[in-house]
Design an enzyme around this catalytic site. Structure first.
Site, PDB file in Angstrom:
ATOM      1  N   HIS A  84     -17.170  -0.040  23.373  1.00 44.79           N
ATOM      2  CA  HIS A  84     -16.061  -0.842  23.897  1.00 44.79           C
ATOM      3  C   HIS A  84     -16.574  -2.203  24.377  1.00 44.79           C
ATOM      4  O   HIS A  84     -17.777  -2.404  24.570  1.00 44.79           O
ATOM      5  CB  HIS A  84     -15.377  -0.077  25.030  1.00 44.79           C
ATOM      6  CG  HIS A  84     -14.648   1.150  24.541  1.00 44.79           C
ATOM      7  ND1 HIS A  84     -13.968   1.996  25.352  1.00 44.79           N
ATOM      8  CD2 HIS A  84     -14.503   1.657  23.281  1.00 44.79           C
ATOM      9  CE1 HIS A  84     -13.425   2.967  24.641  1.00 44.79           C
ATOM     10  NE2 HIS A  84     -13.742   2.789  23.384  1.00 44.79           N
ATOM     11  N   GLU A 102     -16.521  -3.733  27.233  1.00 43.23           N
ATOM     12  CA  GLU A 102     -17.266  -3.775  28.502  1.00 43.23           C
ATOM     13  C   GLU A 102     -18.745  -3.455  28.259  1.00 43.23           C
ATOM     14  O   GLU A 102     -19.626  -4.062  28.878  1.00 43.23           O
ATOM     15  CB  GLU A 102     -16.720  -2.727  29.485  1.00 43.23           C
ATOM     16  CG  GLU A 102     -15.265  -2.886  29.855  1.00 43.23           C
ATOM     17  CD  GLU A 102     -14.332  -2.115  28.923  1.00 43.23           C
ATOM     18  OE1 GLU A 102     -14.572  -2.127  27.695  1.00 43.23           O
ATOM     19  OE2 GLU A 102     -13.359  -1.526  29.402  1.00 43.23           O
ATOM     20  N   CYS A 127     -11.647   2.386  30.227  1.00 44.73           N
ATOM     21  CA  CYS A 127     -11.349   3.809  30.032  1.00 44.73           C
ATOM     22  C   CYS A 127     -12.200   4.675  30.954  1.00 44.73           C
ATOM     23  O   CYS A 127     -13.287   4.276  31.374  1.00 44.73           O
ATOM     24  CB  CYS A 127     -11.568   4.199  28.578  1.00 44.73           C
ATOM     25  SG  CYS A 127     -13.296   4.182  28.112  1.00 44.73           S
ATOM     26  N   CYS A 148     -16.139   3.937  30.056  1.00 48.07           N
ATOM     27  CA  CYS A 148     -16.657   2.613  30.433  1.00 48.07           C
ATOM     28  C   CYS A 148     -16.784   2.506  31.945  1.00 48.07           C
ATOM     29  O   CYS A 148     -17.632   1.768  32.448  1.00 48.07           O
ATOM     30  CB  CYS A 148     -15.717   1.524  29.930  1.00 48.07           C
ATOM     31  SG  CYS A 148     -15.810   1.348  28.160  1.00 48.07           S
ATOM     32  N   TRP A 153       6.850 -20.426  -6.119  1.00 45.79           N
ATOM     33  CA  TRP A 153       6.736 -20.031  -4.739  1.00 45.79           C
ATOM     34  C   TRP A 153       7.514 -20.999  -3.878  1.00 45.79           C
ATOM     35  O   TRP A 153       7.565 -22.186  -4.182  1.00 45.79           O
ATOM     36  CB  TRP A 153       5.256 -20.053  -4.301  1.00 45.79           C
ATOM     37  CG  TRP A 153       4.421 -19.076  -5.056  1.00 45.79           C
ATOM     38  CD1 TRP A 153       3.567 -19.327  -6.083  1.00 45.79           C
ATOM     39  CD2 TRP A 153       4.354 -17.660  -4.841  1.00 45.79           C
ATOM     40  NE1 TRP A 153       2.954 -18.177  -6.520  1.00 45.79           N
ATOM     41  CE2 TRP A 153       3.432 -17.136  -5.767  1.00 45.79           C
ATOM     42  CE3 TRP A 153       4.977 -16.780  -3.961  1.00 45.79           C
ATOM     43  CZ2 TRP A 153       3.123 -15.777  -5.842  1.00 45.79           C
ATOM     44  CZ3 TRP A 153       4.666 -15.440  -4.038  1.00 45.79           C
ATOM     45  CH2 TRP A 153       3.751 -14.953  -4.972  1.00 45.79           C
ATOM     46  N   ARG A 212      -1.261  -9.262   6.598  1.00 48.26           N
ATOM     47  CA  ARG A 212      -1.411  -7.934   5.982  1.00 48.26           C
ATOM     48  C   ARG A 212      -2.643  -7.233   6.525  1.00 48.26           C
ATOM     49  O   ARG A 212      -2.609  -6.057   6.855  1.00 48.26           O
ATOM     50  CB  ARG A 212      -1.533  -8.067   4.456  1.00 48.26           C
ATOM     51  CG  ARG A 212      -0.234  -8.379   3.782  1.00 48.26           C
ATOM     52  CD  ARG A 212      -0.432  -8.454   2.283  1.00 48.26           C
ATOM     53  NE  ARG A 212       0.827  -8.754   1.607  1.00 48.26           N
ATOM     54  CZ  ARG A 212       0.927  -9.044   0.330  1.00 48.26           C
ATOM     55  NH1 ARG A 212      -0.164  -9.081  -0.427  1.00 48.26           N
ATOM     56  NH2 ARG A 212       2.099  -9.288  -0.211  1.00 48.26           N
ATOM     57  N   GLY A 249      12.761  -6.641   0.390  1.00 46.28           N
ATOM     58  CA  GLY A 249      13.628  -7.808   0.262  1.00 46.28           C
ATOM     59  C   GLY A 249      14.793  -7.796   1.238  1.00 46.28           C
ATOM     60  O   GLY A 249      14.775  -7.100   2.260  1.00 46.28           O
ATOM     61  N   SER A 250      15.820  -8.534   0.848  1.00 46.59           N
ATOM     62  CA  SER A 250      16.882  -8.792   1.802  1.00 46.59           C
ATOM     63  C   SER A 250      17.742  -7.563   2.092  1.00 46.59           C
ATOM     64  O   SER A 250      18.299  -7.437   3.177  1.00 46.59           O
ATOM     65  CB  SER A 250      17.721  -9.978   1.346  1.00 46.59           C
ATOM     66  OG  SER A 250      18.176  -9.767   0.056  1.00 46.59           O
ATOM     67  N   LEU A 292      16.611  -4.373   2.276  1.00 44.70           N
ATOM     68  CA  LEU A 292      15.852  -3.578   3.243  1.00 44.70           C
ATOM     69  C   LEU A 292      15.766  -4.295   4.593  1.00 44.70           C
ATOM     70  O   LEU A 292      15.900  -3.664   5.645  1.00 44.70           O
ATOM     71  CB  LEU A 292      14.444  -3.273   2.689  1.00 44.70           C
ATOM     72  CG  LEU A 292      13.572  -2.425   3.601  1.00 44.70           C
ATOM     73  CD1 LEU A 292      14.203  -1.060   3.880  1.00 44.70           C
ATOM     74  CD2 LEU A 292      12.188  -2.218   2.978  1.00 44.70           C
TER      75      LEU A 292
HETATM   76  N1  LIG Z   1      11.040 -14.787   0.056  1.00 41.26           N
HETATM   77  C1  LIG Z   1      10.673 -13.623   0.570  1.00 41.26           C
HETATM   78  O1  LIG Z   1      10.099 -13.597   1.680  1.00 41.26           O
HETATM   79  C2  LIG Z   1      10.906 -12.342  -0.205  1.00 41.26           C
HETATM   80  C3  LIG Z   1      10.236 -11.189   0.204  1.00 41.26           C
HETATM   81  C4  LIG Z   1      10.487 -10.009  -0.491  1.00 41.26           C
HETATM   82  C5  LIG Z   1      11.388  -9.990  -1.541  1.00 41.26           C
HETATM   83  N2  LIG Z   1      11.999 -11.110  -1.935  1.00 41.26           N
HETATM   84  C6  LIG Z   1      12.955 -11.081  -3.060  1.00 41.26           C
HETATM   85  O2  LIG Z   1      13.991 -10.157  -2.740  1.00 41.26           O
HETATM   86  C7  LIG Z   1      14.482  -9.559  -3.946  1.00 41.26           C
HETATM   87  C8  LIG Z   1      14.574  -8.066  -3.773  1.00 41.26           C
HETATM   88  O3  LIG Z   1      15.410  -7.772  -2.696  1.00 41.26           O
HETATM   89  P1  LIG Z   1      16.525  -6.641  -2.809  1.00 41.26           P
HETATM   90  O4  LIG Z   1      17.416  -6.872  -1.672  1.00 41.26           O
HETATM   91  O5  LIG Z   1      17.070  -6.630  -4.188  1.00 41.26           O
HETATM   92  O6  LIG Z   1      15.696  -5.300  -2.686  1.00 41.26           O
HETATM   93  P2  LIG Z   1      14.829  -4.661  -1.528  1.00 41.26           P
HETATM   94  O7  LIG Z   1      15.376  -4.963  -0.195  1.00 41.26           O
HETATM   95  O8  LIG Z   1      13.394  -4.922  -1.799  1.00 41.26           O
HETATM   96  O9  LIG Z   1      15.054  -3.111  -1.843  1.00 41.26           O
HETATM   97  C9  LIG Z   1      16.298  -2.546  -1.582  1.00 41.26           C
HETATM   98  C10 LIG Z   1      16.339  -1.144  -2.110  1.00 41.26           C
HETATM   99  O10 LIG Z   1      15.521  -0.300  -1.294  1.00 41.26           O
HETATM  100  C11 LIG Z   1      16.027   1.002  -1.366  1.00 41.26           C
HETATM  101  N3  LIG Z   1      16.146   1.596  -0.046  1.00 41.26           N
HETATM  102  C12 LIG Z   1      15.730   2.829   0.314  1.00 41.26           C
HETATM  103  N4  LIG Z   1      16.047   3.107   1.558  1.00 41.26           N
HETATM  104  C13 LIG Z   1      16.665   2.026   2.050  1.00 41.26           C
HETATM  105  C14 LIG Z   1      17.270   1.745   3.285  1.00 41.26           C
HETATM  106  N5  LIG Z   1      17.253   2.602   4.304  1.00 41.26           N
HETATM  107  N6  LIG Z   1      17.860   0.564   3.441  1.00 41.26           N
HETATM  108  C15 LIG Z   1      17.878  -0.340   2.449  1.00 41.26           C
HETATM  109  N7  LIG Z   1      17.347  -0.134   1.242  1.00 41.26           N
HETATM  110  C16 LIG Z   1      16.736   1.058   1.036  1.00 41.26           C
HETATM  111  C17 LIG Z   1      17.408   0.908  -1.996  1.00 41.26           C
HETATM  112  O11 LIG Z   1      17.310   1.399  -3.327  1.00 41.26           O
HETATM  113  P3  LIG Z   1      17.540   2.966  -3.545  1.00 41.26           P
HETATM  114  O12 LIG Z   1      18.922   3.243  -3.067  1.00 41.26           O
HETATM  115  O13 LIG Z   1      17.292   3.192  -4.968  1.00 41.26           O
HETATM  116  O14 LIG Z   1      16.551   3.629  -2.674  1.00 41.26           O
HETATM  117  C18 LIG Z   1      17.703  -0.567  -2.003  1.00 41.26           C
HETATM  118  O15 LIG Z   1      18.508  -0.960  -3.077  1.00 41.26           O
HETATM  119  C19 LIG Z   1      13.522  -9.935  -5.028  1.00 41.26           C
HETATM  120  O16 LIG Z   1      14.123 -10.882  -5.844  1.00 41.26           O
HETATM  121  C20 LIG Z   1      12.349 -10.541  -4.298  1.00 41.26           C
HETATM  122  O17 LIG Z   1      11.747 -11.559  -5.057  1.00 41.26           O
HETATM  123  C21 LIG Z   1      11.784 -12.289  -1.279  1.00 41.26           C
END
Ligand SMILES: NC(=O)c1ccc[n+]([C@@H]2O[C@H](COP(=O)([O-])OP(=O)(O)OC[C@H]3O[C@@H](n4cnc5c(N)ncnc54)[C@H](OP(=O)(O)O)[C@@H]3O)[C@@H](O)[C@H]2O)c1
Length: 370
Positions: free
Chosen positions: A51, A53, A76, A85, A171, A185, A298-299, A301
């Site tokens: 640790h 210390e 700790c 420690c 990008w 990451r 993505g958006s 999720l």
């Molecule tokens: N600029 C950035 O920072 C950035 C970062 C990442 C992605 N992106 C872009 O975002 C796009 C993809 O986004 P997207 O919205 O299509 O997909 P997404 O959010 O990556 O994935 C969504 C999929 O995840 C699955 N999923 C499983 N459990 C979930 C839950 N609890 N809630 C939500 N989804 C769940 C669902 O498919 P199932 O129902 O089949 O499970 C859902 O359709 C791409 O074009 C990528 O290039 C951009």
């Protein structure tokens, strides 16, 4: 800043040197000061190794006698992978210990401080406490809730677009911001994306930095195992730990077997509205000792994570450009909210330039628990 706080600042700076290397342990820094001079410094470098210390006391040697020890987390007092420690501090003849924050680990939680006091050492608690907590924000959450700390990262234009209306997204931000994401990451135990992102971008989700060998767990939420066997994630699953979280009862046995024989771990979890239940997923991650998750979209999720209240921190990168277009997506899909009063508020905003881009860090204001 008093001289005292400058020593704790230095201890925090030392602690941060091991960012991403200590999980499941916290980051800790320590400084030994005698007669206004730093005589020993140290930080916890990796789980299982000495640790902070101990490093600082070793460097101070005989000079630790009657010195003051500044440490960013309560020392700790139990046997883990290394001896307590507190024993080493007492043996070294330290006269005062300045602690930034109490250890939330129930095995310690005040007992370390008590052990020092019982040995006649003066202890002061709370110097730069807020910063010390933030430094170990994932550890603090995990120790109390046994669930990982979730950081949502998104990169967008100044007008909040993550792609053009035709879907072009590579990008938006510059090389420095993208390199910074690799550092993020490396600092997290897991990286999570939705299956939509895997199908659209075929990402690798690895840490690609010179000299960095960390391999955080790659996690895809994919209710019905749509992930292609030919995707880069599956093809590299033998080299980098990869999990696909699916909905129990929605997985085709044959696809599951194929994924498993390619080295992918498949978790079958309870569903929420037909998709992977995000709270169950966090619980599972917690059980497996994952303290921190970087959510990279993505958006769809992102929006689900926001609605489920599982996001602990946001890191937004803004590129100095404007994309425009009604149909161009933002970082949060879903249905959003109807009334402004229901918007999620964020606090503790801080920002810095990363290359040509702007990085904004903030935290959601969570409703107080009853
Ligand atoms: N600029 C950035 O920072 C950035 C970062 C990442 C992605 N992106 C872009 O975002 C796009 C993809 O986004 P997207 O919205 O299509 O997909 P997404 O959010 O990556 O994935 C969504 C999929 O995840 C699955 N999923 C499983 N459990 C979930 C839950 N609890 N809630 C939500 N989804 C769940 C669902 O498919 P199932 O129902 O089949 O499970 C859902 O359709 C791409 O074009 C990528 O290039 C951009």
């Amino acid at each position: 800043m008093t001289e005292d706080t400058a020593y704790m600042e230095r201890a925090l700076e030392l602690a941060a040197m091991a960012l991403g290397r200590t999980s499941p342990n916290p980051l800790v820094g320590a400084v030994v000061v005698r007669d206004g001079e730093i005589v020993g410094e140290g930080y916890h470098q990796k789980a299982g190794t000495p640790h902070a210390e101990i490093h600082a006391l070793r460097q101070a040697g005989e000079k630790a006698k009657n010195a003051v020890l500044y440490v960013t987390l309560e020392p700790c007092c139990h046997y883990g992978k290394t001896p307590p420690c507190t024993d080493a501090i007492i043996r070294a003849g330290i006269k005062k210990v300045v602690v930034a924050v109490k250890d939330p680990n129930p095995l310690v939680a005040g007992k370390g401080i008590q052990a020092l006091k019982d040995a006649g050492i003066e202890v002061s608690l709370g110097m730069l406490e807020a910063r010390a907590r933030r430094l170990n924000e994932a550890f603090f959450k995990y120790m109390v809730e046994r669930r990982p700390f979730v950081t949502l990262k998104a990169a967008m234009s100044l007008d909040g677009k993550i792609a053009t209306s035709s879907g072009d997204s590579k990008w938006i931000t510059g090389a420095e911001a993208r390199a910074y994401v690799h550092r993020l990451r490396a600092e997290n135990d897991a990286i999570m994306v939705g299956i939509g992102t895997v199908l659209a971008d075929d990402p690798l989700l690895t840490v690609r930095l010179p000299g960095e060998d960390r391999k955080p767990l790659r996690l895809v939420v994919d209710s019905g195992l749509r992930i292609p066997l030919t995707s880069r994630l599956v093809r590299t699953a033998r080299e980098v730990p990869t999990v696909v979280a699916a909905v129990k009862g929605k997985c085709q046995a044959e696809k599951k077997e194929k994924l498993e024989s390619a080295g992918v771990e498949v978790w079958e979890l309870p569903e929420k509205e037909g998709r992977v239940g995000l709270c169950s997923l966090l619980e599972e991650l917690g059980k497996r000792g994952v303290l921190s998750v970087l959510l990279e979209g993505g958006s769809t999720l992102n929006a689900a994570a926001l609605a489920a209240g599982i996001v602990d921190k946001f890191i937004f990168f803004y590129a100095p450009k404007i994309i425009g277009g009604k149909g161009a997506p933002g970082p949060f899909g879903g249905t959003g909210i109807n009334l402004l009063k229901d918007a999620l508020e964020v606090a503790e905003l801080s920002w810095e330039r990363i290359g040509a881009d702007l990085m904004l860090v903030c935290y959601p204001v969570k409703p107080a628990k009853e």
